[in-house]
Motif scaffolding. Structure first.
Motif, PDB file in Angstrom:
ATOM      1  N   SER A   1       0.826  -1.211   0.000  1.00  0.00           N
ATOM      2  CA  SER A   1       0.000   0.000   0.000  1.00  0.00           C
ATOM      3  C   SER A   1       0.859   1.260   0.000  1.00  0.00           C
ATOM      4  O   SER A   1       0.559   2.223  -0.710  1.00  0.00           O
ATOM      5  CB  SER A   1      -0.919   0.016   1.219  1.00  0.00           C
ATOM      6  OG  SER A   1      -1.813  -1.053   1.183  1.00  0.00           O
TER       7      SER A   1
ATOM      8  N   SER B   1       3.861   1.521  -1.177  1.00  0.00           N
ATOM      9  CA  SER B   1       4.517   1.622  -2.484  1.00  0.00           C
ATOM     10  C   SER B   1       3.573   2.191  -3.527  1.00  0.00           C
ATOM     11  O   SER B   1       3.973   2.990  -4.373  1.00  0.00           O
ATOM     12  CB  SER B   1       5.004   0.249  -2.942  1.00  0.00           C
ATOM     13  OG  SER B   1       5.995  -0.230  -2.084  1.00  0.00           O
ATOM     14  N   ILE B   2       2.316   1.794  -3.479  1.00  0.00           N
ATOM     15  CA  ILE B   2       1.334   2.343  -4.418  1.00  0.00           C
ATOM     16  C   ILE B   2       1.211   3.844  -4.217  1.00  0.00           C
ATOM     17  O   ILE B   2       1.181   4.617  -5.178  1.00  0.00           O
ATOM     18  CB  ILE B   2      -0.039   1.644  -4.260  1.00  0.00           C
ATOM     19  CG1 ILE B   2       0.036   0.216  -4.765  1.00  0.00           C
ATOM     20  CG2 ILE B   2      -1.130   2.405  -5.003  1.00  0.00           C
ATOM     21  CD1 ILE B   2      -1.213  -0.596  -4.535  1.00  0.00           C
ATOM     22  N   GLY B   3       1.165   4.279  -2.978  1.00  0.00           N
ATOM     23  CA  GLY B   3       1.060   5.706  -2.684  1.00  0.00           C
ATOM     24  C   GLY B   3       2.284   6.482  -3.131  1.00  0.00           C
ATOM     25  O   GLY B   3       2.170   7.608  -3.615  1.00  0.00           O
TER      26      GLY B   3
ATOM     27  N   GLY C   1       2.990   4.980  -7.479  1.00  0.00           N
ATOM     28  CA  GLY C   1       1.903   4.896  -8.436  1.00  0.00           C
ATOM     29  C   GLY C   1       1.540   3.466  -8.761  1.00  0.00           C
ATOM     30  O   GLY C   1       2.381   2.568  -8.791  1.00  0.00           O
ATOM     31  N   PHE C   2       0.281   3.285  -9.024  1.00  0.00           N
ATOM     32  CA  PHE C   2      -0.257   1.952  -9.278  1.00  0.00           C
ATOM     33  C   PHE C   2       0.361   1.261 -10.494  1.00  0.00           C
ATOM     34  O   PHE C   2       0.722   0.084 -10.409  1.00  0.00           O
ATOM     35  CB  PHE C   2      -1.778   2.039  -9.417  1.00  0.00           C
ATOM     36  CG  PHE C   2      -2.420   0.721  -9.665  1.00  0.00           C
ATOM     37  CD1 PHE C   2      -2.551  -0.202  -8.646  1.00  0.00           C
ATOM     38  CD2 PHE C   2      -2.889   0.394 -10.924  1.00  0.00           C
ATOM     39  CE1 PHE C   2      -3.142  -1.437  -8.869  1.00  0.00           C
ATOM     40  CE2 PHE C   2      -3.485  -0.827 -11.157  1.00  0.00           C
ATOM     41  CZ  PHE C   2      -3.611  -1.736 -10.127  1.00  0.00           C
ATOM     42  N   PRO C   3       0.516   1.926 -11.637  1.00  0.00           N
ATOM     43  CA  PRO C   3       1.056   1.210 -12.807  1.00  0.00           C
ATOM     44  C   PRO C   3       2.462   0.646 -12.593  1.00  0.00           C
ATOM     45  O   PRO C   3       2.746  -0.475 -13.010  1.00  0.00           O
ATOM     46  CB  PRO C   3       1.074   2.274 -13.904  1.00  0.00           C
ATOM     47  CG  PRO C   3       0.046   3.262 -13.486  1.00  0.00           C
ATOM     48  CD  PRO C   3       0.085   3.277 -11.995  1.00  0.00           C
TER      49      PRO C   3
ATOM     50  N   VAL D   1       3.933  -0.196  -9.680  1.00  0.00           N
ATOM     51  CA  VAL D   1       3.886  -1.301  -8.719  1.00  0.00           C
ATOM     52  C   VAL D   1       3.284  -2.548  -9.362  1.00  0.00           C
ATOM     53  O   VAL D   1       3.789  -3.650  -9.193  1.00  0.00           O
ATOM     54  CB  VAL D   1       3.093  -0.892  -7.460  1.00  0.00           C
ATOM     55  CG1 VAL D   1       2.890  -2.074  -6.534  1.00  0.00           C
ATOM     56  CG2 VAL D   1       3.813   0.237  -6.733  1.00  0.00           C
ATOM     57  N   LEU D   2       2.232  -2.384 -10.134  1.00  0.00           N
ATOM     58  CA  LEU D   2       1.605  -3.522 -10.812  1.00  0.00           C
ATOM     59  C   LEU D   2       2.560  -4.165 -11.814  1.00  0.00           C
ATOM     60  O   LEU D   2       2.663  -5.390 -11.895  1.00  0.00           O
ATOM     61  CB  LEU D   2       0.324  -3.082 -11.520  1.00  0.00           C
ATOM     62  CG  LEU D   2      -0.449  -4.179 -12.242  1.00  0.00           C
ATOM     63  CD1 LEU D   2      -0.932  -5.236 -11.254  1.00  0.00           C
ATOM     64  CD2 LEU D   2      -1.618  -3.576 -12.992  1.00  0.00           C
TER      65      LEU D   2
ATOM     66  N   TYR E   1       5.189  -6.164  -9.916  1.00  0.00           N
ATOM     67  CA  TYR E   1       4.571  -7.375  -9.357  1.00  0.00           C
ATOM     68  C   TYR E   1       4.390  -8.441 -10.437  1.00  0.00           C
ATOM     69  O   TYR E   1       4.727  -9.613 -10.239  1.00  0.00           O
ATOM     70  CB  TYR E   1       3.226  -7.022  -8.724  1.00  0.00           C
ATOM     71  CG  TYR E   1       2.419  -8.227  -8.313  1.00  0.00           C
ATOM     72  CD1 TYR E   1       2.756  -8.949  -7.170  1.00  0.00           C
ATOM     73  CD2 TYR E   1       1.329  -8.651  -9.064  1.00  0.00           C
ATOM     74  CE1 TYR E   1       2.029 -10.066  -6.787  1.00  0.00           C
ATOM     75  CE2 TYR E   1       0.597  -9.768  -8.694  1.00  0.00           C
ATOM     76  CZ  TYR E   1       0.947 -10.464  -7.561  1.00  0.00           C
ATOM     77  OH  TYR E   1       0.226 -11.566  -7.197  1.00  0.00           O
TER      78      TYR E   1
END
Length: 50
Positions: free
Chosen positions: A8, A10-12, A15-17, A19-20, A23
């Motif tokens: 969480s 790391s997403i903050g 950014g979501f793209p 981190v995704l 992963y």
């Protein structure tokens, strides 16, 4: 800090793209290596059979 809290944070921060992407790259790395080996073996079989 639990893995979910780290994820969480790391997403903050990144950014979501991003981190995704990281992963998915880590998760599918072994499958990509297996597919690469299978493609190489298939290429060798095709080269033997005229």
């Amino acid at each position: 800090m639990s893995p979910f809290e780290m994820f969480s944070a790391s997403i903050g921060n990144f950014g979501f793209p991003l981190v995704l992407s990281i992963y998915l790259l880590i998760r599918f790395e072994k499958r990509i290596e297996t597919l690469t080996t299978a493609i190489y073996e298939l290429l060798q079989v095709v080269k033997k059979d005229p």
